[in-house]
Structures are given as C-alpha cells and as structure tokens.
Write a protein that holds these residues in place. Sequence first.
Motif, mmCIF file in Angstrom:
data_model
loop_
_atom_site.group_PDB
_atom_site.id
_atom_site.type_symbol
_atom_site.label_atom_id
_atom_site.label_comp_id
_atom_site.label_asym_id
_atom_site.label_seq_id
_atom_site.Cartn_x
_atom_site.Cartn_y
_atom_site.Cartn_z
ATOM 1 N N CYS A 1 0.839 -1.207 0.000
ATOM 2 C CA CYS A 1 0.000 0.000 0.000
ATOM 3 C C CYS A 1 0.872 1.255 0.000
ATOM 4 N N GLY A 2 1.816 1.283 -0.951
ATOM 5 C CA GLY A 2 2.667 2.469 -1.125
ATOM 6 C C GLY A 2 1.983 3.461 -2.048
ATOM 7 N N ASN A 3 2.759 4.088 -2.917
ATOM 8 C CA ASN A 3 2.213 5.141 -3.780
ATOM 9 C C ASN A 3 1.042 4.653 -4.630
ATOM 10 N N MET A 4 1.250 3.545 -5.334
ATOM 11 C CA MET A 4 0.211 3.104 -6.277
ATOM 12 C C MET A 4 -0.921 2.384 -5.561
ATOM 13 N N GLY A 5 -0.563 1.505 -4.620
ATOM 14 C CA GLY A 5 -1.607 0.772 -3.893
ATOM 15 C C GLY A 5 -2.540 1.737 -3.172
ATOM 16 N N VAL B 1 -2.295 -5.636 3.254
ATOM 17 C CA VAL B 1 -1.044 -6.126 3.861
ATOM 18 C C VAL B 1 0.043 -5.123 3.500
ATOM 19 N N GLU B 2 0.624 -4.520 4.500
ATOM 20 C CA GLU B 2 1.639 -3.487 4.264
ATOM 21 C C GLU B 2 2.565 -3.454 5.485
ATOM 22 N N PRO B 3 3.871 -3.703 5.268
ATOM 23 C CA PRO B 3 4.791 -3.767 6.416
ATOM 24 C C PRO B 3 5.046 -2.427 7.105
ATOM 25 N N ALA B 4 4.932 -1.326 6.385
ATOM 26 C CA ALA B 4 5.309 -0.027 6.990
ATOM 27 C C ALA B 4 4.190 0.523 7.877
ATOM 28 N N ALA C 1 3.492 3.489 9.119
ATOM 29 C CA ALA C 1 2.835 4.745 8.722
ATOM 30 C C ALA C 1 1.877 4.506 7.552
ATOM 31 N N LEU C 2 2.258 3.591 6.656
ATOM 32 C CA LEU C 2 1.401 3.340 5.487
ATOM 33 C C LEU C 2 0.179 2.518 5.876
ATOM 34 N N ARG C 3 0.338 1.643 6.893
ATOM 35 C CA ARG C 3 -0.848 0.917 7.407
ATOM 36 C C ARG C 3 -1.817 1.895 8.055
ATOM 37 N N VAL D 1 -2.022 -6.925 -6.186
ATOM 38 C CA VAL D 1 -0.625 -6.957 -5.759
ATOM 39 C C VAL D 1 0.050 -5.684 -6.251
ATOM 40 N N ALA D 2 0.474 -4.846 -5.287
ATOM 41 C CA ALA D 2 1.070 -3.541 -5.647
ATOM 42 C C ALA D 2 2.390 -3.350 -4.915
ATOM 43 N N VAL D 3 3.215 -4.412 -4.955
ATOM 44 C CA VAL D 3 4.582 -4.319 -4.411
ATOM 45 C C VAL D 3 5.535 -4.066 -5.579
ATOM 46 N N LYS D 4 6.792 -3.792 -5.263
ATOM 47 C CA LYS D 4 7.788 -3.584 -6.318
ATOM 48 C C LYS D 4 7.886 -4.844 -7.190
ATOM 49 N N PRO D 5 8.229 -4.673 -8.468
ATOM 50 C CA PRO D 5 8.224 -5.824 -9.377
ATOM 51 C C PRO D 5 9.026 -7.031 -8.870
ATOM 52 N N ASN D 6 10.167 -6.766 -8.232
ATOM 53 C CA ASN D 6 11.018 -7.898 -7.818
ATOM 54 C C ASN D 6 10.420 -8.699 -6.664
ATOM 55 N N SER E 1 -2.046 -7.956 -10.690
ATOM 56 C CA SER E 1 -0.784 -7.295 -10.360
ATOM 57 C C SER E 1 -0.688 -5.986 -11.134
ATOM 58 N N VAL E 2 -0.188 -4.956 -10.457
ATOM 59 C CA VAL E 2 0.030 -3.674 -11.146
ATOM 60 C C VAL E 2 1.514 -3.455 -11.426
ATOM 61 N N ALA E 3 2.338 -4.458 -11.162
ATOM 62 C CA ALA E 3 3.787 -4.272 -11.246
ATOM 63 C C ALA E 3 4.267 -4.110 -12.689
ATOM 64 N N ALA E 4 5.129 -3.142 -12.906
ATOM 65 C CA ALA E 4 5.701 -2.933 -14.237
ATOM 66 C C ALA E 4 6.526 -4.154 -14.629
ATOM 67 N N GLY E 5 6.322 -4.625 -15.829
ATOM 68 C CA GLY E 5 7.183 -5.656 -16.401
ATOM 69 C C GLY E 5 6.835 -7.089 -16.028
ATOM 70 N N ASN F 1 -2.297 4.332 -13.093
ATOM 71 C CA ASN F 1 -1.406 5.471 -12.822
ATOM 72 C C ASN F 1 -1.935 6.240 -11.613
ATOM 73 N N THR F 2 -1.091 7.085 -11.039
ATOM 74 C CA THR F 2 -1.441 7.654 -9.730
ATOM 75 C C THR F 2 -2.642 8.610 -9.730
ATOM 76 N N PRO F 3 -3.032 9.229 -10.846
ATOM 77 C CA PRO F 3 -4.277 10.012 -10.774
ATOM 78 C C PRO F 3 -5.497 9.163 -10.377
HETATM 79 N N1 NDP Z 1 4.010 4.589 -8.551
HETATM 80 C C1 NDP Z 1 3.384 4.562 -9.740
HETATM 81 O O1 NDP Z 1 3.033 5.625 -10.316
HETATM 82 C C2 NDP Z 1 3.083 3.252 -10.393
HETATM 83 C C3 NDP Z 1 3.544 2.070 -9.873
HETATM 84 N N2 NDP Z 1 3.234 0.872 -10.493
HETATM 85 C C4 NDP Z 1 3.699 -0.386 -9.916
HETATM 86 O O2 NDP Z 1 3.174 -0.463 -8.608
HETATM 87 C C5 NDP Z 1 4.048 -1.225 -7.794
HETATM 88 C C6 NDP Z 1 4.290 -0.470 -6.499
HETATM 89 O O3 NDP Z 1 4.919 0.755 -6.814
HETATM 90 P P1 NDP Z 1 4.877 1.954 -5.784
HETATM 91 O O4 NDP Z 1 3.536 1.987 -5.123
HETATM 92 O O5 NDP Z 1 5.361 3.123 -6.507
HETATM 93 O O6 NDP Z 1 5.955 1.446 -4.725
HETATM 94 P P2 NDP Z 1 6.016 1.714 -3.158
HETATM 95 O O7 NDP Z 1 7.367 1.336 -2.714
HETATM 96 O O8 NDP Z 1 5.495 3.086 -2.876
HETATM 97 O O9 NDP Z 1 4.948 0.682 -2.559
HETATM 98 C C7 NDP Z 1 5.172 -0.691 -2.401
HETATM 99 C C8 NDP Z 1 4.802 -1.036 -0.972
HETATM 100 O O10 NDP Z 1 4.810 -2.444 -0.811
HETATM 101 C C9 NDP Z 1 5.334 -2.706 0.475
HETATM 102 N N3 NDP Z 1 5.800 -4.093 0.586
HETATM 103 C C10 NDP Z 1 7.055 -4.587 0.441
HETATM 104 N N4 NDP Z 1 7.058 -5.919 0.652
HETATM 105 C C11 NDP Z 1 5.782 -6.270 0.926
HETATM 106 C C12 NDP Z 1 5.150 -7.514 1.229
HETATM 107 N N5 NDP Z 1 5.839 -8.651 1.276
HETATM 108 N N6 NDP Z 1 3.823 -7.508 1.481
HETATM 109 C C13 NDP Z 1 3.122 -6.361 1.434
HETATM 110 N N7 NDP Z 1 3.676 -5.148 1.148
HETATM 111 C C14 NDP Z 1 4.989 -5.112 0.887
HETATM 112 C C15 NDP Z 1 6.460 -1.708 0.602
HETATM 113 O O11 NDP Z 1 6.849 -1.573 1.960
HETATM 114 P P3 NDP Z 1 8.412 -1.214 2.273
HETATM 115 O O12 NDP Z 1 8.691 0.059 1.568
HETATM 116 O O13 NDP Z 1 8.432 -1.116 3.767
HETATM 117 O O14 NDP Z 1 9.202 -2.350 1.712
HETATM 118 C C16 NDP Z 1 5.802 -0.466 0.045
HETATM 119 O O15 NDP Z 1 5.101 0.268 1.027
HETATM 120 C C17 NDP Z 1 5.325 -1.458 -8.582
HETATM 121 O O16 NDP Z 1 5.365 -2.782 -8.988
HETATM 122 C C18 NDP Z 1 5.196 -0.508 -9.771
HETATM 123 O O17 NDP Z 1 5.778 -1.046 -10.927
HETATM 124 C C19 NDP Z 1 2.443 0.831 -11.607
HETATM 125 C C20 NDP Z 1 1.965 1.981 -12.151
HETATM 126 C C21 NDP Z 1 2.258 3.283 -11.622
#
Ligand code: NDP
Length: 271
Positions: free
Chosen positions: A10-14, A33-36, A38-40, A68-73, A94-98, A120-122
């Motif tokens: 639940c970071g920027n995109m989630g 599910v979000e480990p941080a 402040a973001l929870r 699923v909105a975690v980093k691609p890796n 999944s919204v992950a790039a790639g 996208n973020t809008p």
């Molecule tokens: N930002 C954008 O404009 C866009 C992003 N995307 C895709 O969205 C995805 C997320 O990007 P973005 O929101 O920018 O990234 P962020 O880093 O802002 O958000 C990802 C979040 O996932 C959390 N996280 C890490 N591991 C886990 C886990 N095991 N379970 C649950 N949460 C976890 C991270 O916590 P912590 O930081 O503590 O690890 C972080 O808060 C990427 O795959 C990206 O390609 C797609 C389109 C647009």
Amino acid sequence: MSHTLLLIGCGNMGFAMLRGWLREDPTLTVHVVEPADALRDRAAGVGALAVPQLADLPQGLVPEVVFVAVKPNLVEMVLAGCGDFAARGATFVSVAAGVTTAAMAHRLPGGASIVRCMPNTPAAIGEGMMVLYARVDVSDAAKTLVASLLATSGMVAWIDDEAQMDAVTAISGSGPAYVFHFIEALTDAGIALGLPAKTAALLAKQTVLGAGRLAMEADVDPATLRRQVTSPGGTTAAALNVFMSDERTEKLVAEAARAARDRSIELGKSN
Ligand SMILES: NC(=O)C1=CN([C@@H]2O[C@H](COP(=O)(O)OP(=O)(O)OC[C@H]3O[C@@H](n4cnc5c(N)ncnc54)[C@H](OP(=O)(O)O)[C@@H]3O)[C@@H](O)[C@H]2O)C=CC1
Ligand SMILES: O=C(O)[C@@H]1CCC=N1
C-alpha cells in the motif's frame, strides 16, 4: 454490491487505488497487507483493515480479488504465499511494471485467475488510466468485477496483446511523471520571467488541467486545438517555434518513452 478485496502493498500506487475504491464505494471491505507502520495507518485512515503481513490476515479470508502492488522484484515472492486465496477462487491482479502473467502463473496453483493492470497515480482522485490484460482462462464475471472496481479509479481500457503492456507502461503508467515534470518546468519558466512562485505554480497547473480536459472533451483533435491557440505571428507561434523546430519535442518524448518501454521489458526479464 459489497465485495471483499485484498491489497498487498500500500505504497504510492496501492494507496492511490485504495483511496479511489473506498471514496467511491464505502461498502467495500478491503484488507491491506503493508509492512510499513505509517502506510498501514494511512490505509486504516481511509477505512481499510490493515495488517503487517499475510500471516496476520483473518483465518479463512475469502477475497474475491487480490491486488498486488509491491515492487516488481517482490511480486513472485508475494504470490507464492497466496495459494490459499487462489484455491478459494480469488482473481489476482498485479500492477507491477514488467511482471508478466506467465511469471505470476508460475507462482500460483494451476488454473488461477490472473489479470495484469497498468494503473497510474491520478487513480487517487478518480482520474486514473487503468489498462487491463486478462489471461484467456479468466471468466467474464471476474473480468467484469475487476473492471468495475478499477472504474472507481478512472478510465478502464483492455488490451488483448500482453506485449503491449510495456508500451502502455511507458505512456500512461509513467506518463503522469512526465506531465508533472512539465508543470515544474513551466512554473520555473514563469518565475524566471518575474512571476511570484505561487502565481507561476497556479498558472502552470491550471493550464495543464484545462488543456487536458479540453483535449478530452473537444470534438477536434489536439493538433486543431493547438492551432486554435496559435495566432499567426503571435506569442504562441514564437514559443512553438522553439518546441517544434527540428521536431525537438517529438524526438525527446519518443526517446523518453522508448527508455521507459525498454526498462519495462528489462524488469520483466529480471523476474
Ligand atoms: N508509482 C506509480 O506511479 C506506479 C507504480 N506501479 C507499480 O506499482 C508497484 C508499487 O509501486 P509503488 O507503489 O510506486 O511502490 P512503493 O514502494 O510506494 O509501494 C510498495 C509497498 O509495498 C510494500 N511491501 C514490500 N514488501 C511487501 C510484502 N511482502 N507484502 C506487502 N507489502 C509489501 C512496501 O513496503 P516497504 O517500503 O516497507 O518495503 C511499500 O510500502 C510497482 O510494482 C510498480 O511497478 C504501476 C503503475 C504506476
Ligand atoms: O516507475 C515505475 O517503474 C512505475 C511503473 C509505472 C510508473 N511507475
């Protein structure tokens, strides 16, 4: 109708999507599910039920859709822990790039319902561009549900060739950043020309907003709208001579978009 969703990451995109969903439909139950910490808290603040890890979710949870909105890796690692949700009939988005749907399928039980989305973020204000691709075995009901949920975040479009997702990412996924950068540059230009910073920022933002809405709503194309601003021998022509000489802007934007597209392909290969 009320639905139960799970959002992992639940970071920027989630959060942008979460905010859109709950603003449009407060009857949704969204587990996050979000480990941080402040973001929870931020997610809970808009009405989600947020926990730090998958193991903390309620026993026997039956989410209809798992986003699923975690980093691609991290996508494949996260999905490897989601087999129970697949067995209970969830659709995975999944919204992950790639990250391809084939890579996702590899981590889920056979026959899992899998959709890929490039948002996208809008989306945070209901003005997102949400592009979807579904594997052939996703049911019409699942596609309709996913599309209706994402429609709360903005406009929804389907593609039927997953390979196009890298180009989609380069245009609408990353695109807001290009526009924000243009706003920054236009603001700085205004300041350099002597405007107060606040005025320059307002003029730049409202101009981009107004031009975007007009481009969307007008029954003529953007080139015609551009010509309507451009009096022969006037101020706009003077500026466009700078932007357009030697196709400068087209070349720059095309080069930038190619770099984003190529990076999306690379991200897919490294997973
Ligand atoms: N930002 C954008 O404009 C866009 C992003 N995307 C895709 O969205 C995805 C997320 O990007 P973005 O929101 O920018 O990234 P962020 O880093 O802002 O958000 C990802 C979040 O996932 C959390 N996280 C890490 N591991 C886990 C886990 N095991 N379970 C649950 N949460 C976890 C991270 O916590 P912590 O930081 O503590 O690890 C972080 O808060 C990427 O795959 C990206 O390609 C797609 C389109 C647009
Ligand atoms: O920069 C990124 O990789 C993500 C994908 C699209 C927008 N942000």
